[in-house]
Design a protein around this motif. Structure first.
Motif, PDB file in Angstrom:
ATOM      1  N   LEU A  66       0.837  -1.199   0.000  1.00 33.73           N
ATOM      2  CA  LEU A  66       0.000   0.000   0.000  1.00 33.73           C
ATOM      3  C   LEU A  66       0.874   1.252   0.000  1.00 33.73           C
ATOM      4  CD1 LEU A  66      -2.667   1.640   0.431  1.00 33.73           C
ATOM      5  CD2 LEU A  66      -2.292   1.284   2.891  1.00 33.73           C
ATOM      6  N   VAL A  67       1.809   1.313   0.928  1.00 31.33           N
ATOM      7  CA  VAL A  67       2.681   2.482   1.047  1.00 31.33           C
ATOM      8  C   VAL A  67       3.539   2.639  -0.207  1.00 31.33           C
ATOM      9  CG1 VAL A  67       4.587   3.486   2.373  1.00 31.33           C
ATOM     10  CG2 VAL A  67       2.652   2.464   3.565  1.00 31.33           C
ATOM     11  N   GLY A  68       4.052   1.528  -0.728  1.00 29.47           N
ATOM     12  CA  GLY A  68       4.849   1.581  -1.956  1.00 29.47           C
ATOM     13  C   GLY A  68       4.048   2.107  -3.135  1.00 29.47           C
ATOM     14  N   THR A  69       2.814   1.658  -3.246  1.00 28.42           N
ATOM     15  CA  THR A  69       1.939   2.113  -4.335  1.00 28.42           C
ATOM     16  C   THR A  69       1.649   3.600  -4.202  1.00 28.42           C
ATOM     17  OG1 THR A  69       0.939  -0.087  -4.469  1.00 28.42           O
ATOM     18  CG2 THR A  69      -0.275   1.727  -5.488  1.00 28.42           C
ATOM     19  N   ILE A  70       1.301   4.022  -2.998  1.00 24.76           N
ATOM     20  CA  ILE A  70       1.012   5.446  -2.766  1.00 24.76           C
ATOM     21  C   ILE A  70       2.246   6.298  -3.091  1.00 24.76           C
ATOM     22  CG2 ILE A  70       0.474   7.187  -1.010  1.00 24.76           C
ATOM     23  CD1 ILE A  70      -1.248   5.008   0.395  1.00 24.76           C
ATOM     24  N   SER A  97      -6.203   2.179   7.186  1.00 22.87           N
ATOM     25  CA  SER A  97      -6.832   3.504   7.273  1.00 22.87           C
ATOM     26  C   SER A  97      -5.829   4.562   7.707  1.00 22.87           C
ATOM     27  CB  SER A  97      -8.006   3.474   8.253  1.00 22.87           C
ATOM     28  OG  SER A  97      -8.998   2.598   7.790  1.00 22.87           O
ATOM     29  N   PHE A  98      -4.993   4.224   8.674  1.00 20.52           N
ATOM     30  CA  PHE A  98      -3.982   5.163   9.163  1.00 20.52           C
ATOM     31  C   PHE A  98      -3.047   5.587   8.035  1.00 20.52           C
ATOM     32  CE2 PHE A  98       0.375   5.787  10.698  1.00 20.52           C
ATOM     33  CZ  PHE A  98       0.187   6.947  11.433  1.00 20.52           C
ATOM     34  N   LEU A 102      -2.715   9.264   6.538  1.00 23.50           N
ATOM     35  CA  LEU A 102      -1.395   9.878   6.647  1.00 23.50           C
ATOM     36  C   LEU A 102      -0.936  10.437   5.300  1.00 23.50           C
ATOM     37  CD1 LEU A 102       1.125  10.297   8.533  1.00 23.50           C
ATOM     38  CD2 LEU A 102       1.948   8.116   7.646  1.00 23.50           C
ATOM     39  N   HIS A 103      -1.197   9.688   4.232  1.00 23.37           N
ATOM     40  CA  HIS A 103      -0.766  10.102   2.889  1.00 23.37           C
ATOM     41  C   HIS A 103      -1.862  10.860   2.133  1.00 23.37           C
ATOM     42  CE1 HIS A 103       3.045   8.020   3.182  1.00 23.37           C
ATOM     43  NE2 HIS A 103       2.404   6.998   3.709  1.00 23.37           N
ATOM     44  N   LYS A 104      -2.951  11.148   2.831  1.00 25.20           N
ATOM     45  CA  LYS A 104      -4.053  11.947   2.286  1.00 25.20           C
ATOM     46  C   LYS A 104      -4.606  11.393   0.965  1.00 25.20           C
ATOM     47  CE  LYS A 104      -2.418  16.231   4.453  1.00 25.20           C
ATOM     48  NZ  LYS A 104      -1.399  15.699   5.312  1.00 25.20           N
TER      49      LYS A 104
END
Length: 186
Positions: A66-70, A97-98, A102-104
């Motif tokens: 998820l974080v990598g994609t964002i 959700s967090f 966090l990454h809006k």
């Protein structure tokens, strides 16, 4: 564009098969199950199983992806994307959700998570300082406390010196061999 993250280890094949995705959606399905793999191939979903086999590894991998994609999206792309999670794992839902907040980025939880009522809370173990303070509610010799706690002399002395320096313990007024909490700590 939507990015769908599916915790198939949590929801199983019965909840993976009915997922409706457009051809433009990216669907990431995390599982090591062969039947789920076959369902993913039929639906053109990306099947991901390259994480270690241990508790919560799929969850960690979902959040990592998820974080990598964002992170790979531009500011403009983030505005037009939605991230969707299919899981009933309340802890994963919270983490997902967090990260989205966090990454809006816009996000949605597709399934209602299971209640956290049956989750056992893990209490943090007391520090050596706290254990010593607890045993010095009444005047006690330092060696008695050390033996009770079964800790090496060097660690015990370091903790005692910290408590003395911070004025949390003092010598007992009745016997200079004993130590006691200061009045502010009782």
């Amino acid at each position: 564009m939507r990015f769908l993250f599916v915790d198939a280890e949590n929801i199983g094949l019965k909840e993976v098969e009915p997922i409706q995705a457009k051809i433009s959606d990216k669907v990431f399905v995390f599982s090591k199950n062969e039947a789920i793999k076959q369902a993913c191939e039929r639906n053109l979903f990306l099947f991901i199983s390259s994480y270690p086999t241990a508790p919560n590894q799929a969850d960690f991998y979902i959040i990592g992806n998820l974080v990598g994609t964002i992170a790979s999206l531009t500011k403009e792309q983030k505005k037009s994307c939605e991230f969707v999670l299919y899981s009933r794992d309340a802890s994963l839902v919270t983490a997902f959700s967090f990260q989205c907040e966090l990454h809006k980025v816009k996000h949605k939880i597709a399934l209602k998570p299971k209640s956290l009522d049956n989750v056992i809370e893990i209490t943090q173990e007391k520090t050596l300082d706290q254990k010593i303070l607890n045993l010095l509610k009444k005047p006690t010799a330092s060696e008695t406390v050390r033996k009770q706690l079964k800790v090496p002399k060097s660690d015990f002395t370091r903790a005692m010196n910290t408590l003395i320096k911070d004025k949390q313990i003092q010598r007992s007024p009745n016997s200079k061999k004993n130590w006691i909490q200061t009045k502010g700590n009782k």
